[in-house]
Design a protein around this motif. Sequence first.
Motif, PDB file in Angstrom:
ATOM      1  N   ARG A  64       0.710  -1.491  -0.233  1.00  0.00           N
ATOM      2  CA  ARG A  64       0.074   0.030   0.055  1.00  0.00           C
ATOM      3  C   ARG A  64       1.100   1.663  -0.020  1.00  0.00           C
ATOM      4  O   ARG A  64       0.364   2.478  -1.239  1.00  0.00           O
ATOM      5  N   GLU A  65       1.841   1.098   1.191  1.00  0.00           N
ATOM      6  CA  GLU A  65       2.262   2.628   0.789  1.00  0.00           C
ATOM      7  C   GLU A  65       3.504   2.721   0.048  1.00  0.00           C
ATOM      8  O   GLU A  65       3.755   4.460  -0.415  1.00  0.00           O
ATOM      9  N   GLU A  66       4.038   1.925  -1.284  1.00  0.00           N
ATOM     10  CA  GLU A  66       4.722   2.186  -2.289  1.00  0.00           C
ATOM     11  C   GLU A  66       3.455   3.076  -3.629  1.00  0.00           C
ATOM     12  O   GLU A  66       4.657   3.171  -4.358  1.00  0.00           O
ATOM     13  N   ARG A  83      -3.484   6.061   7.304  1.00  0.00           N
ATOM     14  CA  ARG A  83      -3.462   8.125   6.309  1.00  0.00           C
ATOM     15  C   ARG A  83      -4.625   8.029   5.869  1.00  0.00           C
ATOM     16  O   ARG A  83      -5.182   6.744   4.727  1.00  0.00           O
ATOM     17  N   ILE A  84      -5.591   8.676   5.904  1.00  0.00           N
ATOM     18  CA  ILE A  84      -6.943   8.689   5.307  1.00  0.00           C
ATOM     19  C   ILE A  84      -6.371  10.085   4.443  1.00  0.00           C
ATOM     20  O   ILE A  84      -6.519  10.948   4.261  1.00  0.00           O
ATOM     21  N   LEU A  93     -11.243   7.890   1.654  1.00  0.00           N
ATOM     22  CA  LEU A  93     -10.815   6.864   2.616  1.00  0.00           C
ATOM     23  C   LEU A  93      -9.693   6.514   2.760  1.00  0.00           C
ATOM     24  O   LEU A  93      -8.405   7.033   2.248  1.00  0.00           O
ATOM     25  N   ALA A  94      -9.526   5.208   4.112  1.00  0.00           N
ATOM     26  CA  ALA A  94      -8.511   4.985   3.951  1.00  0.00           C
ATOM     27  C   ALA A  94      -6.811   3.929   2.915  1.00  0.00           C
ATOM     28  O   ALA A  94      -7.750   3.632   2.673  1.00  0.00           O
ATOM     29  N   ALA A  95      -6.444   4.768   3.151  1.00  0.00           N
ATOM     30  CA  ALA A  95      -4.794   4.283   2.174  1.00  0.00           C
ATOM     31  C   ALA A  95      -5.462   3.914   0.895  1.00  0.00           C
ATOM     32  O   ALA A  95      -5.610   3.406  -0.131  1.00  0.00           O
ATOM     33  N   ALA A  96      -6.568   5.329   0.590  1.00  0.00           N
ATOM     34  CA  ALA A  96      -7.264   5.372  -0.327  1.00  0.00           C
ATOM     35  C   ALA A  96      -8.068   4.499  -1.711  1.00  0.00           C
ATOM     36  O   ALA A  96      -7.826   4.318  -3.099  1.00  0.00           O
TER      37      ALA A  96
END
Length: 340
Positions: A64-66, A83-84, A93-96
């Motif tokens: 997700r982070e990448e 991250r929202i 959304l959370a984490a897009a």
Amino acid sequence: MTPGGSLRVHAPDGTPEVAAGDDLLGLVLTVLGDAGLDLADGDVLVVTSKAVAKAEGRVVDGTREEHLDAETARLVARRGPTRIVRTHHGLTLAAAGIDASNVATGRVVLLPVDPDATAGRLREEVLARTGRTVGVVVTDTAGRAWREGQTDIAVGAAGLVVLDDHAGRVDAHGNPLLVTAPAVADEIAGAAELAQGKLHARPFAVVRGRADLVLAADDDGPGARALVRPEGADLFGWGAREAVVRAVRGDVEDAAPFGSAAAVEDLVTALGVALGDGAAVRPAGPGLLHLDLDPGGGHHPAREGGMHAVVFAHGWVADRAAGSSTYALRPRSAGPPAGP
């Protein structure tokens, strides 16, 4: 609605793993046929965004982070690693919405690029293959402000009334309805998720009983994008901590989520609360006011910084005359003050 106000949701088992390039509707029709079900005019076909994304090749290597930065339009709030964000679709959304479940380890699923367009294509294909006029909803899971847990919402839609605006109607007691507008596409998404479940490999459902919400075959409607508030129209454009930080920073690029300029009367009230005793705040004509941070004299940089943050968050800019503790306000969109 059907007699008695009934609603039926069918989420059959038997859908195989969806892969890039698969005929998604073909899979749906096959599973429905195996379950002895046929689509009917007025049905709503509900498909998860994950099934759509897999068919559209949106499964990628990494974490997700990448991929989060590329899927993010802007950060809304952050708490530790969570991250929202607001996505390029306008969704918050959370984490897009990037999902690492029900996918091979080391891979993640991104949201479809244009869920409304996908819904429109599925609807067109249903009509071509079955002769039936249906609504289509593409769903994803989202949290809610002030509420624990998650529910499914509509991120894409076609051929459906997504917002049932009651403005202009009256209730049984004759009271006018002014702001009531059920987000029926989201309600359909939530009802379908109850039948689908999260761990049962049921990526689609058929909701029957609200044919009144399904539009004519040549009308795809506004899509789920109609449920997204534009930047600045939401009362909660930033997280609580982020709002403070962005207001103190005062960068015009951060201004949109704070919305349009507040009424001067509202700003005066807010400044009075923020600055407390010892500061004089008074209107000084249309669109203007004066701020005396200390009528008794002296300079208070901390209080002045707080004043500027409050002013910025309310859509204004404060200009201080040289050698004076009096500030004149101008709308933030008005640009810098005119020179001599």
